[in-house]
Design a protein around this motif. Structure first.
Motif, PDB file in Angstrom:
ATOM      1  N   SER A 123      -4.566  -4.065  -5.114  1.00 16.00           N
ATOM      2  CA  SER A 123      -4.003  -2.723  -4.948  1.00 16.00           C
ATOM      3  C   SER A 123      -2.897  -2.725  -3.899  1.00 16.00           C
ATOM      4  O   SER A 123      -2.187  -1.738  -3.739  1.00 16.00           O
ATOM      5  CB  SER A 123      -5.097  -1.736  -4.533  1.00 16.00           C
ATOM      6  OG  SER A 123      -5.560  -2.030  -3.225  1.00 16.00           O
ATOM      7  N   PHE A 124      -2.788  -3.865  -3.156  1.00 24.86           N
ATOM      8  CA  PHE A 124      -1.814  -4.040  -2.077  1.00 24.86           C
ATOM      9  C   PHE A 124      -2.067  -3.072  -0.919  1.00 24.86           C
ATOM     10  O   PHE A 124      -1.181  -2.796  -0.108  1.00 24.86           O
ATOM     11  CB  PHE A 124      -0.376  -3.937  -2.593  1.00 24.86           C
ATOM     12  CG  PHE A 124      -0.123  -4.812  -3.792  1.00 24.86           C
ATOM     13  CD1 PHE A 124      -0.437  -6.162  -3.759  1.00 24.86           C
ATOM     14  CD2 PHE A 124       0.380  -4.285  -4.967  1.00 24.86           C
ATOM     15  CE1 PHE A 124      -0.234  -6.980  -4.856  1.00 24.86           C
ATOM     16  CE2 PHE A 124       0.581  -5.088  -6.077  1.00 24.86           C
ATOM     17  CZ  PHE A 124       0.275  -6.442  -6.027  1.00 24.86           C
ATOM     18  N   THR A 125      -3.300  -2.546  -0.863  1.00 29.22           N
ATOM     19  CA  THR A 125      -3.769  -1.789   0.286  1.00 29.22           C
ATOM     20  C   THR A 125      -4.821  -2.628   0.997  1.00 29.22           C
ATOM     21  O   THR A 125      -5.339  -3.604   0.432  1.00 29.22           O
ATOM     22  CB  THR A 125      -4.373  -0.452  -0.146  1.00 29.22           C
ATOM     23  OG1 THR A 125      -5.503  -0.703  -1.001  1.00 29.22           O
ATOM     24  CG2 THR A 125      -3.359   0.406  -0.897  1.00 29.22           C
ATOM     25  N   LEU A 126      -5.155  -2.259   2.218  1.00 29.37           N
ATOM     26  CA  LEU A 126      -6.150  -3.026   2.968  1.00 29.37           C
ATOM     27  C   LEU A 126      -7.548  -2.814   2.402  1.00 29.37           C
ATOM     28  O   LEU A 126      -7.998  -1.683   2.218  1.00 29.37           O
ATOM     29  CB  LEU A 126      -6.153  -2.610   4.440  1.00 29.37           C
ATOM     30  CG  LEU A 126      -5.114  -3.219   5.366  1.00 29.37           C
ATOM     31  CD1 LEU A 126      -5.482  -2.895   6.810  1.00 29.37           C
ATOM     32  CD2 LEU A 126      -4.978  -4.722   5.175  1.00 29.37           C
ATOM     33  N   PRO A 146      -3.155  -9.465  15.557  1.00 28.27           N
ATOM     34  CA  PRO A 146      -3.013  -8.827  14.243  1.00 28.27           C
ATOM     35  C   PRO A 146      -1.590  -8.946  13.712  1.00 28.27           C
ATOM     36  O   PRO A 146      -0.620  -8.954  14.480  1.00 28.27           O
ATOM     37  CB  PRO A 146      -3.355  -7.369  14.545  1.00 28.27           C
ATOM     38  CG  PRO A 146      -2.908  -7.175  15.962  1.00 28.27           C
ATOM     39  CD  PRO A 146      -3.142  -8.485  16.657  1.00 28.27           C
ATOM     40  N   MET A 147      -1.464  -9.020  12.404  1.00 31.51           N
ATOM     41  CA  MET A 147      -0.141  -9.044  11.798  1.00 31.51           C
ATOM     42  C   MET A 147      -0.242  -8.505  10.384  1.00 31.51           C
ATOM     43  O   MET A 147      -1.328  -8.334   9.835  1.00 31.51           O
ATOM     44  CB  MET A 147       0.440 -10.458  11.810  1.00 31.51           C
ATOM     45  CG  MET A 147      -0.307 -11.474  11.002  1.00 31.51           C
ATOM     46  SD  MET A 147       0.593 -13.053  10.921  1.00 31.51           S
ATOM     47  CE  MET A 147       2.031 -12.594   9.952  1.00 31.51           C
ATOM     48  N   ALA A 148       0.923  -8.222   9.786  1.00 37.72           N
ATOM     49  CA  ALA A 148       0.967  -7.694   8.424  1.00 37.72           C
ATOM     50  C   ALA A 148       2.163  -8.270   7.694  1.00 37.72           C
ATOM     51  O   ALA A 148       3.236  -8.477   8.270  1.00 37.72           O
ATOM     52  CB  ALA A 148       1.046  -6.171   8.440  1.00 37.72           C
ATOM     53  N   LEU A 149       1.955  -8.507   6.400  1.00 38.82           N
ATOM     54  CA  LEU A 149       2.995  -9.025   5.510  1.00 38.82           C
ATOM     55  C   LEU A 149       3.300  -7.993   4.439  1.00 38.82           C
ATOM     56  O   LEU A 149       2.401  -7.299   3.961  1.00 38.82           O
ATOM     57  CB  LEU A 149       2.509 -10.309   4.823  1.00 38.82           C
ATOM     58  CG  LEU A 149       1.972 -11.432   5.697  1.00 38.82           C
ATOM     59  CD1 LEU A 149       1.251 -12.459   4.841  1.00 38.82           C
ATOM     60  CD2 LEU A 149       3.107 -12.087   6.469  1.00 38.82           C
ATOM     61  N   ARG A 174       5.326  -8.301  10.445  1.00 36.02           N
ATOM     62  CA  ARG A 174       5.179  -7.646  11.736  1.00 36.02           C
ATOM     63  C   ARG A 174       3.949  -8.200  12.455  1.00 36.02           C
ATOM     64  O   ARG A 174       2.864  -8.254  11.871  1.00 36.02           O
ATOM     65  CB  ARG A 174       5.036  -6.129  11.570  1.00 36.02           C
ATOM     66  CG  ARG A 174       6.294  -5.456  11.012  1.00 36.02           C
ATOM     67  CD  ARG A 174       7.430  -5.512  12.001  1.00 36.02           C
ATOM     68  NE  ARG A 174       8.655  -4.853  11.525  1.00 36.02           N
ATOM     69  CZ  ARG A 174       9.649  -5.495  10.921  1.00 36.02           C
ATOM     70  NH1 ARG A 174       9.573  -6.798  10.700  1.00 36.02           N
ATOM     71  NH2 ARG A 174      10.729  -4.847  10.533  1.00 36.02           N
ATOM     72  N   VAL A 175       4.146  -8.636  13.698  1.00 34.02           N
ATOM     73  CA  VAL A 175       3.069  -9.198  14.506  1.00 34.02           C
ATOM     74  C   VAL A 175       2.811  -8.266  15.680  1.00 34.02           C
ATOM     75  O   VAL A 175       3.745  -7.880  16.388  1.00 34.02           O
ATOM     76  CB  VAL A 175       3.418 -10.609  15.018  1.00 34.02           C
ATOM     77  CG1 VAL A 175       2.213 -11.222  15.741  1.00 34.02           C
ATOM     78  CG2 VAL A 175       3.875 -11.505  13.869  1.00 34.02           C
ATOM     79  N   LEU A 201       0.448  -1.932  11.408  1.00 31.03           N
ATOM     80  CA  LEU A 201       1.520  -2.913  11.223  1.00 31.03           C
ATOM     81  C   LEU A 201       1.975  -2.968   9.765  1.00 31.03           C
ATOM     82  O   LEU A 201       3.174  -3.124   9.488  1.00 31.03           O
ATOM     83  CB  LEU A 201       1.035  -4.290  11.684  1.00 31.03           C
ATOM     84  CG  LEU A 201       0.793  -4.430  13.190  1.00 31.03           C
ATOM     85  CD1 LEU A 201      -0.011  -5.693  13.478  1.00 31.03           C
ATOM     86  CD2 LEU A 201       2.112  -4.457  13.956  1.00 31.03           C
ATOM     87  N   LEU A 202       1.017  -2.839   8.842  1.00 32.76           N
ATOM     88  CA  LEU A 202       1.366  -2.829   7.422  1.00 32.76           C
ATOM     89  C   LEU A 202       2.255  -1.635   7.094  1.00 32.76           C
ATOM     90  O   LEU A 202       3.263  -1.768   6.381  1.00 32.76           O
ATOM     91  CB  LEU A 202       0.095  -2.801   6.579  1.00 32.76           C
ATOM     92  CG  LEU A 202       0.277  -2.699   5.060  1.00 32.76           C
ATOM     93  CD1 LEU A 202       1.125  -3.847   4.531  1.00 32.76           C
ATOM     94  CD2 LEU A 202      -1.077  -2.659   4.367  1.00 32.76           C
TER      95      LEU A 202
END
Length: 237
Positions: A123-126, A146-149, A174-175, A201-202
């Motif tokens: 779903s490209f959600t967490l 934590p980071m997000a792509l 984003r880190v 971050l996402l």
């Protein structure tokens, strides 16, 4: 110890990215500690996420050892590479050995990469986070980073063909600042804070993403709540 496999693999990946003319936007790499152990925690939307997560640590001259399912290590091509890069195989039925391996690596000053959703989010959600990353950080006495792509799903994700022919695809990374993992706190509470930070971050990565689809564009890679056609978490359940 010389890195006879890891650095050449990084070089090959960078060459491929240059050939594809990927537009990689990384912010926050300075939050990865230059020395000592740390648990690098990311969302998971693509088969290539480990490469881009590792890129985020590269400006700090750190190599990330990822925890990955053991089937990848049994593959005739990926297996020797994964072992050569000193990544950590995880048998989901018996995860104690992988946990001990990761803990020893953290205590020796390594950066361990973890995808706490355990599987790719279609779903490209967490998805929900497992507590292993928090427990590792607590026991080793190291921070969680934590980071997000965002955008990596457009290259190669679960249920979709690889897309290595289309160039100029943006990837946003984003880190965030490190989070402490005190031993006097419940690992579940730390995991909730960690997930909240990755979510922030996402959302920041999604806002910064330079592509805004036009009418008629294929929006399979955009979550439903953002106006795309990716399946919702409820639909996937």
């Amino acid at each position: 110890m010389a890195e006879l496999v890891y650095r050449p693999v990084i070089g090959a990946a960078l060459t491929m990215f240059k050939a594809l003319d990927l537009k990689i936007d990384i912010q926050g790499s300075e939050n990865v500690p230059r020395t000592g152990g740390a648990v690098l925690v990311s969302n998971h939307i693509s088969y290539l996420d480990f490469i881009f997560t590792g890129l985020a640590a590269r400006p700090q001259k750190r190599l990330v050892r990822f925890m990955a399912k053991d089937s990848v290590f049994r593959h005739k091509i990926s297996g020797p590479l994964m072992r050569g890069m000193k990544h950590i195989p995880v048998d989901r039925a018996q995860g104690e050995a992988a946990y001990r391996h990761a803990l020893e690596s953290l205590r020796s000053g390594e950066v361990i990469g973890v995808f706490p959703e355990a599987t790719i989010s279609q779903s490209f959600t967490l998805k929900g986070f497992k507590s292993g990353a928090a427990r590792l950080a607590q026991e080793a006495g190291v921070p969680l980073v934590p980071m997000a792509l965002w955008g990596t799903q457009r290259l190669w994700t679960k249920g979709r063909p690889r897309n290595f022919r289309r160039s100029h695809i943006p990837v946003t990374i984003r880190v965030g600042e490190p989070l402490d993992a005190p031993t006097d706190q419940y690992a579940g509470a730390i995991t909730r804070r960690l997930r909240e930070r990755v979510q922030e971050l996402l959302e920041a990565a999604q806002r910064a993403y330079p592509v805004r689809p036009k009418d008629g564009d294929d929006t399979w890679w955009i979550p439903a709540h953002l106006g795309g056609t990716a399946p919702t978490p409820a639909e996937l359940r």
